[in-house]
Write a protein that holds these residues in place. Structure first.
Motif, PDB file in Angstrom:
ATOM      1  N   SER A 196       0.813  -1.217   0.000  1.00 27.30           N
ATOM      2  CA  SER A 196       0.000   0.000   0.000  1.00 27.30           C
ATOM      3  C   SER A 196       0.845   1.264   0.000  1.00 27.30           C
ATOM      4  CB  SER A 196      -0.938   0.001   1.212  1.00 27.30           C
ATOM      5  OG  SER A 196      -0.179  -0.059   2.417  1.00 27.30           O
ATOM      6  N   GLN A 197       2.022   1.230   0.673  1.00 27.74           N
ATOM      7  CA  GLN A 197       2.835   2.441   0.755  1.00 27.74           C
ATOM      8  C   GLN A 197       3.386   2.863  -0.607  1.00 27.74           C
ATOM      9  OE1 GLN A 197       6.058   1.556   3.403  1.00 27.74           O
ATOM     10  NE2 GLN A 197       7.114   0.247   1.943  1.00 27.74           N
ATOM     11  N   SER A 211      -7.963   0.474   4.132  1.00 25.62           N
ATOM     12  CA  SER A 211      -7.207  -0.759   3.937  1.00 25.62           C
ATOM     13  C   SER A 211      -6.462  -1.141   5.213  1.00 25.62           C
ATOM     14  CB  SER A 211      -6.219  -0.572   2.776  1.00 25.62           C
ATOM     15  OG  SER A 211      -5.382  -1.695   2.647  1.00 25.62           O
ATOM     16  N   GLU A 212      -5.855  -0.154   5.864  1.00 28.42           N
ATOM     17  CA  GLU A 212      -5.137  -0.423   7.115  1.00 28.42           C
ATOM     18  C   GLU A 212      -6.086  -0.898   8.197  1.00 28.42           C
ATOM     19  OE1 GLU A 212      -2.029   1.828  10.183  1.00 28.42           O
ATOM     20  OE2 GLU A 212      -2.871   2.893   8.452  1.00 28.42           O
ATOM     21  N   ARG A 213      -7.261  -0.287   8.251  1.00 23.49           N
ATOM     22  CA  ARG A 213      -8.252  -0.676   9.263  1.00 23.49           C
ATOM     23  C   ARG A 213      -8.696  -2.115   9.046  1.00 23.49           C
ATOM     24  NH1 ARG A 213     -13.842   2.666  10.597  1.00 23.49           N
ATOM     25  NH2 ARG A 213     -14.717   1.180  12.093  1.00 23.49           N
ATOM     26  N   GLU A 216      -6.168  -4.696  10.157  1.00 23.39           N
ATOM     27  CA  GLU A 216      -6.128  -4.868  11.611  1.00 23.39           C
ATOM     28  C   GLU A 216      -7.337  -5.627  12.135  1.00 23.39           C
ATOM     29  OE1 GLU A 216      -5.799  -0.896  12.991  1.00 23.39           O
ATOM     30  OE2 GLU A 216      -3.646  -0.723  12.524  1.00 23.39           O
ATOM     31  N   GLN A 277      -0.966  -4.481   3.499  1.00 26.31           N
ATOM     32  CA  GLN A 277      -0.663  -3.570   4.598  1.00 26.31           C
ATOM     33  C   GLN A 277       0.342  -4.115   5.596  1.00 26.31           C
ATOM     34  OE1 GLN A 277      -1.499  -0.507   5.243  1.00 26.31           O
ATOM     35  NE2 GLN A 277      -3.128  -0.068   3.768  1.00 26.31           N
TER      36      GLN A 277
END
Length: 300
Positions: A196-197, A211-213, A216, A277
């Motif tokens: 993603s980065q 996406s990060e959420r 997790e 991620q």
């Protein structure tokens, strides 16, 4: 008239069968080829038949100057039997690696059996020679694996890609991953997994945050799904399973296009981008994406 010991030929052919099988297996392992046991065994048996016939021809004195050509031809036929070859280039690469393993293994074996510091040549029974050959092959494939793998990885398995969406583009390197079988459940398009980065500045921040959420373990609420109509049409939710994680969802999106940057850019078939991620895909940063092999079928 001279005595002929056919049992020695049979035993030698059996030893040849074992070594041929191991060399073919090592070649397939390094090149990440499909190593069907019956194909490897059939190819190894073909090589052992050549050994037996060679012993017979030597006994009757019919071996000529053309024997090297027959030897090379036999080796090529063994590789064709052992591995499906999709192109001449792939066959040449397989031949090159097989020949390299054969030469290196033979060299290490000769050094171990007849080291230069021995005052005189020692006698070894055939099983001792087989054992040393196996050890030599392990040394070549395992200790030398890092260098060989790195060369093959950089030359044959890494592809430069360019992703474009809404007039923005980003170039990155992708590893050809035959194990990546993810598909979009709606369109059945293959999924190109990208860190993603790498896509910061190309993908809206709220997409990356969602996406990060999801990575997790969180689920999106209505506020998290407040995107522009264009991006709402692009968003995909991809179910996956992996080692250490029984089940999860990967946030994906549909790009405008993804091109393979060869001598001339080649547009890949329709694809969905899966945002990754977690830790870097390539530990040393050599690649930032996992390219499904099915995408190349529409290019080559």
């Amino acid at each position: 008239m001279r005595d002929v010991f056919i049992d020695d030929w049979i035993f030698g052919a059996f030893i040849s069968l074992i070594m041929n099988y191991l060399l073919l297996w090592a070649t397939g392992r390094i090149l990440n080829k499909n190593r069907a046991g019956w194909r490897l065994l059939a190819a190894a048996f073909f090589g052992s038949i050549y050994y037996f016939v060679l012993c017979f021809r030597m006994a009757i004195g019919t071996v000529g100057n053309y024997e090297l050509i027959i030897f090379i031809g036999t080796g090529i036929l063994m590789l064709v039997i052992a591995f499906p070859q999709r192109s001449v280039k792939e066959l040449l690469r397989t031949i090159g690696l097989f020949a390299l393993l054969l030469v290196l293994t033979s060299g290490v074996t000769y050094f171990l059996l007849y080291p230069p510091f021995f005052p005189a040549a020692a006698y070894y029974n055939p099983w001792q020679v087989v054992l040393v050959n196996i050890l030599s092959l392990l040394v070549v494939t395992e200790l030398g694996w890092g260098l060989v793998h790195q060369v093959l990885l950089e030359k044959e398995c890494l592809f430069a890609l360019r992703l474009s969406v809404n007039g923005n583009s980003r170039e990155f390197s992708a590893l050809l991953d035959t194990g990546n079988t993810l598909v979009d459940p709606l369109t059945r398009h293959p999924v190109l997994v990208v860190e993603s980065q790498v896509l910061q500045g190309v993908v809206p921040p709220e997409i990356l945050a969602l996406s990060e959420r999801m990575a997790e373990g969180g689920l999106p609420d209505n506020k998290a799904l407040e995107f522009s109509p264009d991006w709402m049409a692009r968003i995909r939710f991809i179910s996956y399973t992996s080692v250490g994680r029984q089940k999860g969802f990967l946030l994906g999106f549909r790009p405008d296009e993804v091109c393979l940057l060869d001598k001339e850019p080649k547009r890949l078939p329709p694809v969905v981008i899966g945002l990754y991620q977690f830790a870097k895909l390539g530990g040393e940063g050599k690649y930032q994406a996992l390219l499904p092999s099915t995408l190349l079928n529409g290019v080559y």
